[in-house]
Design an enzyme around this catalytic site. Structure first.
Site, short mmCIF file in Angstrom:
data_model
loop_
_atom_site.label_atom_id
_atom_site.label_comp_id
_atom_site.label_asym_id
_atom_site.label_seq_id
_atom_site.Cartn_x
_atom_site.Cartn_y
_atom_site.Cartn_z
N HIS A 35 -6.38 11.62 14.21
CA HIS A 35 -5.44 10.54 15.59
C HIS A 35 -4.55 11.28 15.45
CE1 HIS A 35 -8.19 7.53 13.08
NE2 HIS A 35 -8.08 6.68 14.30
N TYR A 37 -14.95 4.19 3.71
CA TYR A 37 -13.48 4.33 3.35
C TYR A 37 -12.58 2.40 3.29
CZ TYR A 37 -8.60 5.36 4.83
OH TYR A 37 -7.27 5.42 4.87
N HIS A 42 -3.09 3.54 14.96
CA HIS A 42 -3.94 3.81 14.17
C HIS A 42 -3.66 2.50 13.11
CE1 HIS A 42 -2.66 6.50 12.57
NE2 HIS A 42 -3.47 7.42 11.61
N GLU A 48 -3.20 13.02 11.83
CA GLU A 48 -4.29 12.97 10.99
C GLU A 48 -5.97 13.14 11.48
OE1 GLU A 48 -3.67 9.26 9.51
OE2 GLU A 48 -1.12 9.71 8.89
N HIS A 107 0.08 1.77 11.11
CA HIS A 107 1.25 2.79 11.57
C HIS A 107 0.96 4.13 12.34
CE1 HIS A 107 -1.62 4.69 8.62
NE2 HIS A 107 -1.48 6.46 9.37
N HIS A 166 0.66 -0.78 -0.02
CA HIS A 166 -0.49 0.09 -0.09
C HIS A 166 0.57 1.16 0.27
CE1 HIS A 166 -3.38 1.92 1.05
NE2 HIS A 166 -3.03 3.14 1.22
#
Length: 433
Positions: free
Chosen positions: A362, A347, A368, A338, A332, A289
């Protein structure tokens, strides 16, 4: 007013010129002794006069009356719109998520319907940002507003809006964004029903396009797809009210005329809009990703290269084709804070609970990632090419800690059980490869 009645200029940050009356723009200079049609010349600057040429933003406007023709300011109350820094507050490492707000029961204009969710930085020091929700079910009538604290990024989630500005008119629908520079007078009217959406107030450097780096000349957002309004004006003498936000306080002043009286303008600082479906998505065609930075539409740089005051990032419809990998976003912890919102669809990192009109936060180094259900599916699914079709999420990312407002912390819309979505992630270690 219909969409067909609107005309636009193209090109992000370009030097535009437009006139509603032929010959209204002076030729060969900006401020002649006498302007055509008896207009007044007025410069509008959103960077310092001495900013480097590549970053300098200013426009010259030619108007029926200069902006100084107004009454005195008096305080005006708007208790839900807050400004950084908050008094007595403390940022929290707790992951947070909120459900979308219900429709308001009382009449609300756009300015009355702004509610602050989180802030960082300091508006007076011109760093950081504030994140708000907006709702409106009626127009602003004979009133206008400008924000001296920062530029505004509008992200409609429900309802199309008409944006009247000194520089002309824009029509903005869900799936599009609009940016209003610091200090521009404007008003918002609903077009076809109530409005709801997100609003970012950028105290820092003006939003600009990010560098493309190895992507090359054509990826991400292209300058040609940004639309600016053509000159349009009202020659109307009628009592108006001008509201402004200045150093976190709200004020109003009377006008004897419409503030939308710019007959012509030229320059590179003006409101603009952008259709997010025109973003040219780059993605992984092999494995893993990719970092969300490849989805950056606009950025407000800070004084440290690569650490943005504000990044505006989207997760639009796109193909996922990476093989032998975990396709959803990985778990991560990040030095950037964020804030996420959802315009439509679902999402890909969340199975449920994250709804259009909702949001999540976050903060710096708060862990998260995908919830337990998404992790289970992403770890076992047959990896065939997949098209993410009906989805549009966004992220506002900042190098500064985001502090939720007391309203957001205590809201009944806050999902107190949000962290439960990760509790099913048990150890799967078995001692063998």
């Amino acid at each position: 007013m219909t969409v067909a009645a609107l005309q636009y200029l193209t090109g992000f940050g370009s030097e535009h010129e437009t006139e509603a009356l032929d010959g209204a723009l002076p030729k060969g200079q900006f401020s002649p002794q006498r302007c055509p049609y008896g207009l007044y010349a007025e410069q509008f600057s959103t960077t310092a006069f001495t900013a480097p040429r590549a970053h300098n933003r200013r426009s010259w406007t030619y108007r029926l009356r200069p902006s100084v023709v107004m009454g005195g300011f008096t305080p005006w109350s708007q208790s839900n719109w807050l400004t950084a820094p908050l008094q007595g507050g403390h940022p929290s490492p707790e992951p947070m998520r909120w459900s979308p707000p219900p429709a308001p029961e009382q009449p609300l204009t756009f300015i009355e319907g702004v509610t602050t969710v989180a802030v960082n930085g300091d508006a007076r020091s011109q760093c950081g940002l504030a994140i708000h929700l907006y709702q409106a079910n009626r127009g602003m009538g004979d009133s206008a507003f400008y924000n001296a604290d920062g530029e505004l990024l509008l992200l409609p989630e429900q309802g199309e809006l008409s944006l009247f500005t000194e520089f002309g008119r824009l029509q903005v629908a869900p799936g599009e964004i609009a940016v209003i520079p610091r200090g521009v007078k404007f008003k918002v009217d609903p077009v076809n029903g109530p409005l709801r959406g997100y609003l970012a107030e950028n105290y820092g450097a003006p939003l600009t396009l990010p560098e493309r780096g190895p992507v090359g000349a054509n990826g991400f957002a292209n300058e040609r797809d940004f639309l600016y309004p053509v000159a349009w004006f009202e020659d109307r003498k009628a009592p108006h009210q001008l509201f402004c936000k200045f150093a976190g306080g709200f004020h109003s002043a009377p006008l004897s005329h419409s503030p939308f009286d710019v007959v012509a303008w030229t320059g590179n600082s003006a409101p603009y809009k952008y259709e997010l479906s025109r973003f040219n998505v780059m993605g992984s065609v092999s494995f893993d990703h990719p970092d969300p930075s490849i989805f950056t539409v606009l950025t407000s740089p800070s004084d440290t290269a690569g650490w943005a005051n504000l990044d505006f990032v989207i997760f639009p419809p796109r193909w996922m084709v990476a093989e032998h990998t975990f396709r959803p976003p990985w778990f991560h912890r990040n030095v950037m804070s964020e804030f996420m919102g959802l315009i439509k669809g679902q999402y890909d990192a969340k199975a449920d609970g994250f709804l259009p009109g909702g949001m999540s936060l976050h903060n710096c180094m708060t862990p998260h990632g995908p919830d337990a259900a998404v992790h289970a599916q992403g770890s076992t699914t047959d990896l065939k090419p997949e098209r993410y079709r009906d989805t549009l999420a966004f992220m506002l990312e900042s190098r500064y800690l985001l502090e939720p407002t007391p309203h957001a912390l205590n809201s009944t819309l806050r999902q107190q059980d949000y962290a439960q979505c990760w509790q099913g992630l048990e150890s799967q270690f078995n001692g063998h490869r």
